[in-house]
Enzyme design. Structure first.
Site, PDB file in Angstrom:
ATOM      1  N   LYS B  97       0.868  -1.172   0.000  1.00  0.00           N
ATOM      2  CA  LYS B  97       0.000   0.000   0.000  1.00  0.00           C
ATOM      3  C   LYS B  97       0.903   1.219   0.000  1.00  0.00           C
ATOM      4  CE  LYS B  97      -3.654   2.587   2.097  1.00  0.00           C
ATOM      5  NZ  LYS B  97      -4.339   2.952   3.336  1.00  0.00           N
ATOM      6  N   ALA B 184     -10.037   5.570   3.677  1.00  0.00           N
ATOM      7  CA  ALA B 184      -9.966   6.794   4.484  1.00  0.00           C
ATOM      8  C   ALA B 184     -11.318   7.478   4.629  1.00  0.00           C
ATOM      9  CB  ALA B 184      -8.968   7.786   3.906  1.00  0.00           C
ATOM     10  N   GLY B 185     -11.645   7.772   5.857  1.00  0.00           N
ATOM     11  CA  GLY B 185     -12.820   8.581   6.163  1.00  0.00           C
ATOM     12  C   GLY B 185     -14.099   7.809   6.412  1.00  0.00           C
ATOM     13  N   ASN B 206     -10.337   1.541   9.178  1.00  0.00           N
ATOM     14  CA  ASN B 206      -9.446   1.406  10.319  1.00  0.00           C
ATOM     15  C   ASN B 206      -9.988   2.164  11.526  1.00  0.00           C
ATOM     16  OD1 ASN B 206      -7.365   1.360  12.187  1.00  0.00           O
ATOM     17  ND2 ASN B 206      -5.751   1.737  10.734  1.00  0.00           N
TER      18      ASN B 206
END
Lengths: 256, 256, 256, 256
Positions: B97, B184-185, B206
């Protein structure tokens, strides 16, 4: 996951289904079974004047299913009380989804007639689940009048627009002492998950399943979404913040 | 549900997990197992300089799990290529990643350095999954440079704000020939469901799991939401309309 | 209201206009004058290959107007640098709106080519205003490369969708040391007002005015909206809260 | 711009102001004058039991200003009718903003009591402007009961959250035969502009101006925003589309 309790009856599923708009009664039955739902609404008209050769009711004869006749089509309290009594006789249940919408275009519910009908029907022993605008004060008044739950809308019925009344639904959920079932407008499983994350006790879905490319598969998607949202509510969501917390491990390592 | 294929590797789960911010390694491991995820990211720093007595890697030794080392912490292409090579050696995998964020506050990714690093790393035989802004043109350029997938953000990392880049993600999904993983987010299962309904191939979560009241339970909620969203995508959502269709059974019956 | 300063040039108006899509050059000129704008973009193609009998440039000959040639139509840095030089010669200005979009459908800008072209054009003495994705890191890099301003998009060009990149625009505004001009996607005066309230230095509008029922009147509406938003930014908006403050006079009086 | 007509009275301004929460009566007066408003609400309590040495009313003695006493603080129809009569006597006007909110936290209006009070007050000759939930059916019933206008909320009062009831306000505006004044929750000039663009006849603002850093300047911003939104409504906004129209001049020119 804890059970949903409405008027002392316990439900394992927090997903209610409507039975309108399906391509056929068989398709409807498949979707209901795939959804895991334990309570489905039935429009009175569909029961009385069945034009299909098959009777809709025969497709709803499953031991885990509670039928919830609805008064959809009535325009005031008087018509609603009459319809409710017909329904009780026809379906042998005192459970009732109370729906009064004089507006033929957007089918928005009438707050005044709904409260009036609720007051009368409560005296007549009905277990009432009223479909209403996402109006926090009306919800409290209906609760005081003896409803078993409140069913505020997410957005106009049949539109698939989702939770357009979110800020008001939050207040209703915070203040209600009876179960809050978000009804109308839920257009996708993500909407249902969101409603449950907010703390709604259940959701009712009809159009989004009935008009999907594959209704039975969509019903399964909603089943999982409602489960997901309830579990997330119980697990407690983290806060929304402006930027990532400093405790993140995402800091430079090559320059140390 | 069909499988997710990235660089010829098949996955049954479309939920990727990050391993940062958990209260403990045991809590992290429980959440990963509850999520059903088959691919988890590992920040290099956490592997190298383990301050905990337990090694994080021992908690990730499950046969169904693919480790995806990430370069989080690097600030340019040069650092990224160096970090990638360290990671390949340490974790014995050429999966990567690629995360390059010079901005220490919002951790927003750098488009220029990410493309440059991708071009170099592709030559070095890496299977690259770059974390990037929801920029449709950049996604196409990364695809041309040989990425195995693209990982556009939903909103700033660690914020739980959800799909704030929705309109751009739609274009990316429409145009991409490699899998699109929204990263993300994502702050709630409903966000993950929505991303999948839009046609994303997978999501990475996450913070929303790690900081939940009960991370393991929240991981289960995300598992169901991703499933739900994918099934809904396959079943095809109905259209959003301004008002209910006339075919609705919701018409007056008492006055007929 | 304070003045907008770009590369030492002062502007009283914070509204830039594009000149495409108008019904006629006269209609365009009327709208520009009604808007109070002091800077308008001109696509090179329209200047070179004027098919109308009237020349567009003759309609833009007003002493208060700064012409901003744009490179719309080019697909990479090389084409952009060539087009910029043609424009400088043709219009006798070193001001340039740099627009590079290889994507013919959504006309999304290319971050890599835009930075490359900016680096070259800055050396050639151009005053560069690049149209870009709402990418905070790219904005900083362009600033470092010598742009006079940054022009991140609100949503895809020509769509009237408004500020769909809001969360990223906030970060750009917070971090930028050059003026931030929100470009593309602004569809209504309320969008322009909102952009200014957020602290944007200016907005560029084209489609929303050109395709309005009455372009000249819509231009006036945008003029007022931009003024309103800037004044509100200077006057500082109150906070958003969950419910009304207790200091409200809205308390019972009859029961005292 | 055409005039606003309520009960045969004409107004040049479409911005109503509330008078609560200002730092001082002088600050309030300045803001009202800067706003250009021609109608301001006055809470009865503030008039009766003025604790300040200055009387609020002396600050509202401007020939262009219509005072609109409001019943804020009452909890049911009976209290509202009593308060209305006191107000008529004290302020020598039969204009009335009817506000009934039993809920002390969110100050949400009561639909049942509001309709009941409207019916009684209409008989008593009042010109009634009721503050209500954004409930389309209730609006029609109030109209039938003789209100001069309807004042649905944008979001909970005092929150500055903006137009959270947008989808319902659209229906109200489409269906109403009396002026629709969006009241409560408007937090920024862009919200006011948006309400006007949607076709609202007017907006009422209080908290957003009173708690701004500079109330008088913010009042001016709202004045411009309301003008802008109304002009845009008259000029007709262009459609929102998925991507730019092919008629765009934004096509390649170098490769021709």
């Amino acid at each position: 996951m804890d059970q949903l309790i409405i008027a002392d009856k316990k439900f394992n599923s927090r997903l209610l289904l409507g039975t309108g708009k399906f391509g056929s009664n068989a398709e409807m039955e498949d979707a209901i079974l795939a959804s895991g739902s334990e309570m489905v609404t039935v429009a009175l008209k569909r029961v009385d004047l069945e034009t299909d050769t098959e009777q809709i009711i025969t497709h709803l004869q499953h031991p885990h299913l509670t039928l919830l006749p609805n008064t959809s089509g009535v325009r005031n309290a008087k018509e609603a009380v009459f319809a409710a009594q017909l329904a009780r006789e026809a379906l042998e249940t005192n459970w009732l989804k109370l729906e009064i919408h004089p507006d033929p275009k957007y089918l928005m519910p009438d707050p005044i007639e709904t409260l009036k009908a609720t007051e009368e029907l409560a005296k007549l022993g009905f277990i009432i689940l009223p479909y209403i605008h996402a109006d926090p004060v009306l919800c409290k008044r209906l609760e005081d009048a003896g409803t078993a739950a409140v069913m505020p809308l997410g957005s106009p019925i049949g539109t698939n627009k989702g939770l357009k009344a979110e800020v008001f639904l939050e207040i209703i959920i915070e203040q209600s002492r009876v179960p809050v079932i978000i009804d109308a407008g839920i257009g996708a499983p993500s909407d249902a998950a969101k409603a449950m994350e907010m703390g709604a006790d259940a959701v009712l879905v009809n159009t989004a399943i009935a008009v999907a490319g594959d209704p039975s598969k969509m019903a399964e998607a909603f089943k999982l979404a409602v489960l997901s949202g309830r579990i997330a509510y119980e697990a407690k969501l983290g806060k929304i913040s402006k930027f990532a917390a400093a405790s993140s491990p995402l800091t430079a390592f090559l320059n140390e």
